[in-house]
Motif scaffolding. Structure first.
Motif, mmCIF file in Angstrom:
data_model
loop_
_atom_site.group_PDB
_atom_site.id
_atom_site.type_symbol
_atom_site.label_atom_id
_atom_site.label_comp_id
_atom_site.label_asym_id
_atom_site.label_seq_id
_atom_site.Cartn_x
_atom_site.Cartn_y
_atom_site.Cartn_z
ATOM 1 N N GLN A 23 0.832 -1.199 0.000
ATOM 2 C CA GLN A 23 0.000 0.000 0.000
ATOM 3 C C GLN A 23 0.868 1.250 0.000
ATOM 4 O O GLN A 23 0.610 2.193 -0.750
ATOM 5 N N GLU A 24 1.897 1.277 0.828
ATOM 6 C CA GLU A 24 2.810 2.430 0.885
ATOM 7 C C GLU A 24 3.491 2.659 -0.460
ATOM 8 O O GLU A 24 3.667 3.804 -0.885
ATOM 9 N N THR A 26 2.533 1.594 -3.542
ATOM 10 C CA THR A 26 1.694 1.755 -4.729
ATOM 11 C C THR A 26 0.540 2.735 -4.555
ATOM 12 O O THR A 26 -0.004 3.213 -5.545
ATOM 13 N N GLY A 27 0.134 2.975 -3.304
ATOM 14 C CA GLY A 27 -1.035 3.808 -3.072
ATOM 15 C C GLY A 27 -2.341 3.040 -3.216
ATOM 16 O O GLY A 27 -3.420 3.619 -3.113
ATOM 17 N N ILE A 28 -2.258 1.729 -3.448
ATOM 18 C CA ILE A 28 -3.457 0.896 -3.560
ATOM 19 C C ILE A 28 -3.854 0.456 -2.153
ATOM 20 O O ILE A 28 -3.039 -0.083 -1.422
ATOM 21 N N ASP A 29 -5.120 0.674 -1.791
ATOM 22 C CA ASP A 29 -5.605 0.331 -0.459
ATOM 23 C C ASP A 29 -5.361 -1.135 -0.137
ATOM 24 O O ASP A 29 -5.668 -2.020 -0.944
ATOM 25 N N ASN A 47 -3.097 -0.074 -12.026
ATOM 26 C CA ASN A 47 -2.674 -0.678 -10.761
ATOM 27 C C ASN A 47 -1.976 -2.012 -10.964
ATOM 28 O O ASN A 47 -1.079 -2.363 -10.197
ATOM 29 N N LYS A 50 1.472 -0.995 -11.620
ATOM 30 C CA LYS A 50 2.145 -0.572 -10.385
ATOM 31 C C LYS A 50 2.628 -1.782 -9.591
ATOM 32 O O LYS A 50 3.768 -1.811 -9.114
#
Length: 72
Positions: A23-24, A26-29, A47, A50
């Motif tokens: 998550q950190e 890629t920003g994907i939850d 994504n 990513k």
């Protein structure tokens, strides 16, 4: 591209990464990532790219082939 749940989880584990760390990076939850890894959610092509970059694999390594090649 359709994400391949098992391959995505296997790639993450091979990199020794937690869902929090992915998550950190890629920003994907992480909740969404968990659902993807369990086959209950999908990812956008962006994504998928990513994740592939973070895992050091080509996107085709973590996706299903939407257009299988014809066999002779």
């Amino acid at each position: 591209m359709r994400p391949h749940a098992y391959a995505i989880r296997a790639a993450r584990k091979a990199c020794n990464l937690s869902l929090d760390r992915v998550q950190e990076l890629t920003g994907i939850d992480k909740g969404h990532l968990s659902k993807v890894e369990n086959g209950k959610a999908r990812l956008s092509d962006a994504n998928i790219h990513k994740l592939a970059e973070v895992y050091g694999v080509p996107p085709t390594a973590i996706t299903h082939d939407d257009h299988p090649k014809e066999r002779p």
